[in-house]
Structure formats: structure tokens, C-alpha cells
Scaffold this active site. Structure first.
Site: not given
Length: 764
Positions: A313, A628, A460, A462, A559, A262, A323, A363
Site C-alpha cells: 500500500e 396407366c 436426393n 433428405r 412416399d 482471491h 473497489h 480457481r
């Protein structure tokens, strides 16, 4: 040619791209649920209205992308009403009058607009846009669509988007966010700014749209709709019939070339020169070649003249056509020995088949391509192009799915169903933060429903992304390092990973909430004293380094307090003015909500519920005192007693399955008691009594209306504690309920709630 709506995929796959497509299913569910929850309508009434969708197609290329969407819309008449508008080169003899193919596919064309002004320069393109803008208002007023579907980056599409935006018609832009290096980029991005919704093809395009300040919640990563068609039709057994019908009976698969070039409207003369050099190279290469006429852009007529001047052609090796039906074109590309030119088909669809491609000029500069593409950007000599053909012709590459997985239409239809026509039509843009600017609208803030939650446990570390509804969208877990430096480094690393994931999940992060063991000054964001489980964690300023690195506000709390905040926002405490949360885990902790506010105390040690003394001569506690609640009823205390019984050979009873190498835990003590071990039962009765008496003390001091037990032992303690409260508390406190938490991660949810509550109330 009849369109098929099958969405099967039969190609080899890239696992990364498959994961991206699968991850999007979460997006559709979340987008729909969040939009539905924001509206004051029921799902039944919301789905009852048909969405009137107008699909506008301008040329053969965009029809190949829009046809599968049109097929999908047409196949759901209960949800959608389809209108088809045809304009542009579809209606021109020189380009094959391709509107007839649309009619052959069974679509009724509601409007045909002749919008192309004949000419060979840039002015003709501008005049065509103007002509379209003159004609479109009458058509759009007559069709009156709820939404207009526009594809790509053609000047015709820009006219469509401009007219629809000015007439207050919602626009869905397909294949926005991509980069290709020509004037098409400017047109494509202009359409994106006019569009209200976006269906893009690749994760990179999605990120570019986000960078262009488009609203994350209105961007759908769908994939290329043409893949839905090509992945289900390319493998047909009649492909040799298709090849022979276009190229002759002697041609074999992988032994011909497909050429499609194109004009580049920003440098017409150079693109014409490249076109001539490509034809020369193809003539020298001496292979059967199917060459398609260029599109209607300025410069196309001159390219056709070059082709005819060289006798293409009439040449026996060439077949020049205006097409080819898409279904046949796909099979021709799939089984070609090579494709050459600068069509987007070469860098998009051809990669799905592993067909070798020679891409010429600029392009497609910026397009994502697979390894099947060789670029000859400076295609200034016949030899360069010829050499590229030698390298590529006959090669087969791994199949790629950069641009889709064959399920784009399914996703787009789901996305269309989520569009609420009662939402404000005015577009909003998600601009990056501006320094010292706090003039955000409260409704905009409420739509931003996400926070980063950090939980620092003894074992851990997280990090999670949590939305306003309390749903954990993504969670990361790593072992908690032993040193301060390593721990801070890991916190920041995990937070940054979560931030990147939040962008992909369309979550705007409002801030960071941190839940940690020990005594915390939440006003300063400082850990004053740590538990023994977390080393090097006393007198630590958490807020400053995280806030400086993330450029976000940061909240820090104990926490136990976080667990109470989680219940207040997401759990049993929602709407309750006064309640107490008690965590029954490795230790015993909790938080107190009084008059809907968290109680911290003058030195930030309020609600240290595990260290309420219930005996003067009880066992030693981790805090250094004796008697406790934690010394009796915590997981560590029960484990200690279980080990003592085990060492004395008094733990195991008949029916109890316990391996020699298995570490002894509180769970073994509970199992032994349930199987009739009297000593285990006595220990647990004492633990229940200690916890129950401690809770009665809390009831008599702060008089909450609800007690919430959280943690791994909560379900075991709930009934005994409720019984003790009924039997030992003052009469006015005996009716207070003891319930177990339904929250899966109260520490993370509580950390998130600090962010979500404070930011939406604008109280910093």
C-alpha cells in the site's frame, strides 16, 4: 456513474460465436410461441400482467453482471416491476460500502440485509449463509416477487436460492452451467438445481446444464450481461483520464498491470502462498500495478495481511484499492499491459479486449478461455510467475467473444416475457432414458414435439427435424448414393448430425420416420420392391439398422402414403375422415385415408394410384404395363412427349424462350401449350383426361369426401381434373372437391407424422 442501456458491439468477432448468438433468435421465437400455444389465454391478456422481478446482488462482482439486467428491466415499466435487494459484502466498510454505487446508478434499494459474519475461516462463511436464511423469509414475503434473479456461485447466492425455492418463488439463475474448479462449482450447480430458469453465457455451459438434466425449454443461451456494458463503454475517449486518476499522470496505456487474486476456500493456505509469490513477482517486475483487495471468502483477511506486510500500500509502484466502479475498471483492464491473478474477469471480460492475462492457481480451472490467457496452475515459485509476466506483458491478442456479443439483456428480457406464472411451479428434470422404463407421463410426452424425418428420393436424400406443429426446424440434403452400403452409411451420418442439432435447438427426438419410393411393408419396416429410380433398394430392412444405431423407434412407409399422412396431420386432410392424396411429380403416386386410417392393402400395394389403367392400348408404363395414369400424366411422361415434339421441331413456338443447351422438360410442354402450340395442348389435354378419369375411378371405388393433389404438377392439373369430375363422375360424386396441397414438403412431414402420431398415442 450513470448506467447506459446501449447494446452496441464494436469488437472484432469470432464467426462461430456470432453464428451461435444469431441462432438463438430462433429459440426465443419458438419458445414463446410454443408456450403461448399451450395455454388457454390470449396474447393480449398474457402480456397485460406486469412481472414483478426482484434482483438480488451480493457483491461488487455480481453487480457488474446484474446491473445491465436491472437497467433493462427498469427501462420497460409496462412489462416489469423491479425490486432491488442488497446483501453481503455490499454493506461492509472494508469492501467499500458498494451499495452506494447502486444508489448512484439510480436504483432504489428495497431491502438491505446485513448477512456477513466476520471471521477468517470456513465456519464464518457457513454462519453467513445461516444468517441470510434467517433474515430472507421476512424480506421475500414483503417483496413478494414473481421471480428472483440470482447470479453465479457465491455462498450468499446459495442462501438466496434456497430461501426462494422453499418459499415457492421462481428463480432465474444467471451464469449457471460453467466450470471453475473450486467450491464455487458445487455452489453454482446447487443453485442451478434450485433454479427454475437459466440464462447461461456459452454454448458449453448450455450443454452442461442439459447434461445436468435441466429442462431444455427453460435454458436461455444469452451471453454474459456484463458484455452489454463493457462492449459499449470500453472505447470511450476519456480512458487516459481514468488511467491517470487511478495510477498517476506518468502512466501510459499498455504499460501497467491490473492484479486481482482471491482465496481458494478448498485450499486456503496454498492460495495465500500463491498470493505472496505473486506480490514478490510484481515487485521484481517493477511496473506500475493497480491491485484490488480480494473478495470476502475465508482467507481474504490473511491475504490482506500478506499485502500489508510486504508494504504494497505504501510502495510507489502500487495502488491498492477496495473497489473501482465497473465502467472505469473495464477501461483499466482494456488498456492494461497485462492482468494477473485468479479473478474470473481475467478469463472472461479481458478476452473481449485482447488483454494479456496470467492466470494463477486452480480457481479458474475448467473455465473457457481465449488465447490471451497463460495458466500458471502450479504457481509454486516466484520465477514461474515472473517468467509468465515477461511472456505476457505488453502483448495484444485478437478480441474474443466466447462469453457474449453485447446483446444478453435483450435476450433475457425476451425470455422473461415468455414466463407464464400459470405454469406449474414444480421443476421437472429431463433424465436420460432408462432401460425398460415406459412409465412416462402423457403430458410430458406431448411436450416433446420433434421427430427425425428421412426422405429417400430418386435424386436426393433428405433428413429434417420436424416439430409437432409441422414446422421443419432444420433440413439436410445430400445426393442419394447409388449403392446400398453408401446409402445406409449416409442416412446414419445425416441422422446423427440432425440429432446433435436437435439438442442445440432444444428438440427431443421421439423417433425416426422414413419415406421412400417403392412398395413397403410398414409393419416390418422393409422395402419390398423399389422404383427404378432407386438402385439396390429391394428387400431392404430399413428399420433394424437405423433403430440399432440411433436407439430410437423407426417407422417406414411409401412416399405416397407419407404424403397422405402429412395432409391428415398438417394439411387439408386434418379432421377429414375419408380423403385421397395424389402426388403428381416425376411419377404418380398417392395414399388413401379411410375412416381416418391409412389403407395399405393385403400385400401393401393399395393406393398405387399411378398404375390405375385408363386405356387398354396406351403408352408403356415404367411398371411394364400399358395405359396407366403415370404413362400419361407423370412428369416423366410429359417430358417424353416434350422431347418427341422437340426432336420433330414441333415444340417451340413464337414467344418461347428456349436455349439450345437447355434440357427439355415437362415445363417446356406446358409453356408451349400456353402460347398456343396445338400439339402440346393436345398432349396435356390427354394427360388431364387420363388423370381425371383415374380419379373418377377412385371416387367410384372408395368414395372419399376430398381429393388432394400434391407435387409440382398439382396446380396445373387442379382445374381440368375438377372439370372432368363434374362432367363424368356419377351424380353423387360430382360435388367432391379437388384441391391442391399447401404443404411444402409432404414426404418429410408425412415421415415425421408417423413418429409424432404413434409415439404420442403410445401405440408401438
Amino acid at each position: 456513474m450513470q448506467l447506459r442501456c446501449g447494446m452496441e458491439s464494436h469488437l472484432c468477432t469470432n464467426p462461430h460465436h456470432l453464428n451461435v448468438w444469431k441462432a438463438q433468435e430462433l429459440y426465443y421465437q419458438r419458445t414463446r410461441s410454443e408456450r403461448m400455444e399451450k395455454k388457454d389465454v390470449t396474447e393480449h391478456n398474457y402480456l397485460k400482467k406486469k412481472l414483478r422481478v426482484c434482483v438480488a446482488t451480493c457483491n461488487r462482482a455480481d453487480y457488474s453482471k446484474l446491473a445491465p439486467i436491472m437497467c433493462g428491466i427498469k427501462s420497460h415499466p409496462d412489462d416489469f416491476e423491479l425490486e432491488v435487494m442488497v446483501l453481503g459484502s455490499h454493506l461492509i466498510d472494508d469492501y467499500g460500502n458498494t451499495f452506494r454505487l447502486i444508489e448512484q446508478d439510480g436504483f432504489e434499494i428495497g431491502s438491505k440485509l446485513h448477512t456477513i459474519v466476520r471471521g477468517e475461516d470456513e465456519a464464518a462463511m457457513v454462519e453467513s449463509v445461516g444468517l441470510a436464511l434467517v433474515k430472507l423469509p421476512d424480506v421475500l414475503q414483503r417483496l413478494h416477487p414473481d421471480i428472483l434473479v440470482v447470479h453465479g456461485d457465491r455462498f450468499d447466492a446459495l442462501a438466496l436460492a434456497t430461501a426462494a425455492a422453499l418459499m415457492n418463488i421462481r428463480i432465474l439463475h444467471v451464469e449457471g452451467g460453467e466450470v471453475s474448479g473450486t467450491i464455487d462449482d458445487s455452489i453454482r450447480h446447487a443453485i442451478s438445481k434450485l433454479a427454475h430458469y437459466h440464462a447461461c453465457c456459452t454454448p458449453r455451459a448450455e450443454q452442461y446444464l442439459i447434461a445436468m438434466c435441466e429442462d431444455h425449454s427453460r435454458i436461455l443461451l444469452a451471453g454474459c450481461p456484463s458484455y452489454d456494458k463493457l462492449l459499449s463503454t470500453y472505447h470511450k475517449d476519456n480512458y487516459m483520464d481514468v488511467i491517470k486518476s487511478w495510477l498517476g499522470d506518468t502512466v501510459q496505456k499498455h504499460d501497467y498491470i491490473v492484479a486481482l487474486q482471491h482465496p481458494v476456500t478448498t485450499d486456503i493456505q496454498h492460495s495465500i502462498k500463491i498470493y505472496g509469490l505473486m506480490l514478490d513477482a510484481l515487485l521484481s517486475f517493477n511496473k506500475k500495478t493497480l491491485i484490488l483487495f480480494p473478495n470476502i471468502d475465508a482467507g481474504s483477511k490473511e491475504m490482506v495481511r500478506v499485502m500489508r506486510k510486504k508494504g504494497i500500500e505504501q510502495h510507489p509502484n502500487f495502488r491498492a484499492v477496495k473497489h473501482i466502479p465497473f465502467e472505469q475498471f473495464i477501461q483499466l483492464v482494456c488498456h492494461a499491459g497485462c492482468m494477473i491473478g485468479n479473478s474470473s474477469c481475467g478469463v472472461r471480460e479481458a478476452g473481449a479486449f485482447g488483454t494479456a492475462v496470467v492466470n494463477l492457481g486452480t480457481r479458474q480451472t475448467g473455465r473457457e478461455t481465449g488465447e490471451n490467457v497463460i495458466h500458471v496452475r502450479d504457481a509454486d515459485t516466484h520465477n514461474k510467475i515472473y517468467h509468465a509476466l515477461e511472456l505476457q506483458f505488453g502483448k495484444r491478442y485478437p478480441c474474443g467473444k466466447i462469453y457474449g456479443d453485447g446483446n444478453a439483456v435483450t435476450r433475457i428480457l425476451k425470455f422473461l416475457r415468455t414466463i407464464d406464472l400459470d405454469e406449474p411451479l414444480q421443476k421437472t428434470f429431463c433424465f436420460p432414458p432408462v432401460k425398460d422404463s415406459f412409465s412416462q407421463d402423457i403430458d410430458h410426452i406431448l411436450e416433446t414435439q420433434s421427430a427425425l424425418a428421412v426422405d429417400l428420393g430418386g435424386t436426393n436424400l433428405r433428413v429434417a427435424i420436424v416439430c409437432m406443429k409441422g414446422k421443419i426446424l432444420k433440413k439436410y440434403t445430400q445426393p442419394n448414393p447409388k449403392t446400398f452400403e453408401d446409402r445406409m452409411q449416409l442416412i446414419l451420418k445425416m441422422c446423427f448430425e440432425a440429432m446433435w442439432e436437435a439438442v442445440r435447438l432444444n428438440c427431443r427426438i421421439l423417433g425416426v420416420g422414413v419415406s421412400t419410393g417403392g412398395r413397403v411393408n410398414p409393419q416390418e419396416g422393409v422395402v419390398l420392391h423399389s422404383t427404378k429410380l432407386i438402385q439396390e433398394w429391394s428387400t431392404i430392412d430399413l428399420r433394424t439398422p437405423i433403430s440399432d444405431a440411433m436407439h430410437l423407434p423407426v417407422w417406414v412407409d411409401n412416399d405416397g402414403n407419407c404424403a397422405a399422412l402429412a395432409e391428415k396431420k398438417f394439411g387439408h386432410g386434418k379432421g377429414v375422415e375419408n380423403f385421397v392424396t395424389i402426388i403428381t411429380g416425376t411419377g404418380i403416386g398417392g395414399g388413401i385415408i379411410h375412416h381416418s386410417e391409412l389403407v395399405h392393402g393385403s400385400t401393401f400395394c393399395a393406393a398405387e394410384l399411378g398404375h390405375i389403367m385408363v386405356s387398354l392400348e396406351g403408352p408403356e408404363c415404367s411398371c411394364g404395363s400399358r395405359g396407366c395414369i403415370e404413362a400419361y400424366a407423370s412428369g416423366m411422361a410429359l417430358q417424353r412427349e416434350a422431347k418427341r415434339l422437340h426432336d420433330e421441331d414441333l415444340l417451340k413456338v413464337e414467344g418461347m424462350d428456349m436455349k439450345l443447351s437447355e434440357p427439355v422438360t415437362a415445363a417446356h410442354l406446358i409453356t408451349a401449350a400456353s402460347l398456343g402450340n396445338p400439339k402440346a395442348d393436345a398432349i396435356l389435354n390427354k394427360a388431364c383426361t387420363a388423370l381425371g378419369v383415374g380419379i373418377i375411378n377412385i371416387l367410384h371405388i372408395v368414395n372419399p369426401s376430398l381429393v388432394i393433389l400434391s407435387g409440382v404438377l398439382a396446380s396445373y392439373y387442379q382445374n381440368p381434373v375438377q372439370h372432368i369430375v363434374h362432367g363424368r363422375a356419377l351424380l353423387s360424386a360430382q360435388s367432391i372437391k379437388v384441391v391442391t396441397s399447401d404443404l411444402e414438403d409432404p414426404a418429410l412431414l408425412g415421415a415425421a407424422s408417423m413418429v409424432l402420431d404413434y409415439t404420442t398415442r403410445r401405440t408401438y
